[in-house]
Scaffold this active site. Structure first.
Site: not given
Length: 385
Positions: A9, A102-103
């Site tokens: 993350d 974003d993960e």
């Protein structure tokens, strides 16, 4: 074979992107989001110390942290940096799932035969930081749920490993809202019956949870007990979504054409939000009775909002339909998609608009996609011919 699942993350992703572009923003309370009537899309750790959180009304955030610097946000920049990180991870990982902008999840099961899963992941995180310039946290555990929770607990720049024997001791003392599927409403409901910690939830009878929470009850019980067999699904980027309508009888009825276009846009916009996409390009297509086909497209700021997409689509249609000739086909396509959890453009939307879309989508979830539509769109979708 013991599963080895990694969750990565990017820490305060939007904030990190802005700070990389402008070092003057380093170490100051920073909020990324819309105007005074908008909401917080991301906040720095300096702002979070004052209680600022994602999706909080901007007015409240600025009352809590009046000294914060506010930046509107730049989805083009964030998308570019997300693709950069995706390429770095994808080139190195055996199986990668991109779960949001974003993960990421990785399945590195069996790697211990050659490297060490933790050592390899730590080196990959270091490579991401070095090559992209963005901070990233990760955790390694036996499944996606535990890994994701552990990443959140380890931030910023966390690098946790939770082996099978540590899963229950790690999860038990945490609040129930640390479980990914537990939102505000579920957390409040559980709190009213005295369930505030994951251990309490894990010890409840499965049947009771099913009575309280319906079909999600059993799944929640499993996650509270550290059970999650969901696979890491290899990432495939979707390029576009679209739809076309061919008329049974060629038409020049502008009311019908505009209403049908409106209904098509609403249906596709709802699909964008359901699948957690934002679009940056709108294309309208028409085919005349003589089979001449024309298209026109426009680049826009990333969005999944009906009103923006309807206005752009109608304007493109007005520019396209210039002949006094009947049409046999009309189509709409959204492309340049960005996958993420930001279902509504938090940089543009007001609280009122977000609440409206959430209410409309809840109705559609329950009663079907046609349950809530603008009048002309609904009627013309049904009678388009």
């Amino acid at each position: 074979m013991q599963r080895a699942i990694v969750h990565l993350d990017l820490d305060t992703f939007f904030v990190s992107c802005e700070r990389q572009r402008d070092s003057k923003l380093d170490h100051v309370p920073l909020i990324i989001g819309g105007g005074e009537r908008g909401v917080v899309a991301c906040s720095s750790y300096e702002a979070r110390k004052f209680g600022v959180r994602t999706a909080m009304p901007m007015r409240l955030a600025l009352r809590l942290c009046p000294q914060a610097k506010v930046v509107k946000g730049d989805m083009d920049l964030y998308s570019k940096k997300s693709r950069e990180v995706t390429d770095i991870i994808g080139e190195n990982a055996p199986v990668m799932e991109k779960s949001s902008i974003d993960e990421f999840y990785l399945d590195v099961s069996g790697m211990d035969k050659f490297f060490g899963c933790y050592k390899w992941t730590n080196e990959l995180a270091g490579k991401v930081i070095k090559e992209s310039g963005l901070p990233i946290s990760f955790s390694l555990s036996v499944n996606k749920t535990v890994s994701k929770i552990a990443t959140g607990e380890g931030k910023p720049l966390g690098n946790l490993e939770i082996i099978q024997a540590q899963v229950k001791p790690f999860l038990n003392p945490l609040p129930v809202d640390k479980i990914p599927m537990v939102g505000k409403e579920t957390s409040q409901l559980l709190s009213r019956i005295g369930v505030r910690r994951i251990q309490t939830l894990s010890e409840m009878p499965k049947e009771m949870l099913q009575q309280i929470l319906g079909k999600n009850g059993l799944e929640l019980w499993k996650k509270a007990n550290g059970i999650d067999n969901s696979p890491v699904e290899a990432y495939k980027e979707r390029k576009s979504i679209g739809t076309e309508h061919t008329f049974h009888h060629d038409t020049i009825n502008l009311e019908l054409l505009n209403g049908l276009l409106l209904g098509m846009v609403e249906t596709l916009a709802y699909q964008l939000r359901q699948e957690q996409w934002l679009t940056s390009t709108v294309t309208v297509k028409i085919r005349y009775a003589n089979f001449d086909t024309e298209t026109k497209q426009r680049r826009i700021s990333y969005t999944s909002a009906d009103d923006i997409l309807i206005d752009v689509s109608k304007d493109l249609f007005r520019q396209l339909f210039t002949r006094r000739m009947r049409l046999r086909l009309i189509g709409i396509q959204f492309s340049g998609l960005v996958h993420g959890t930001y279902q509504i453009n938090l940089f543009e939307d007001t609280l009122e608009k977000i609440a409206l879309y959430q209410a409309m989508d809840k109705m559609r979830d329950r009663y079907g996609v046609d349950a809530v539509m603008r009048t002309s769109g609904a009627s013309n979708l049904k009678k388009g011919k």
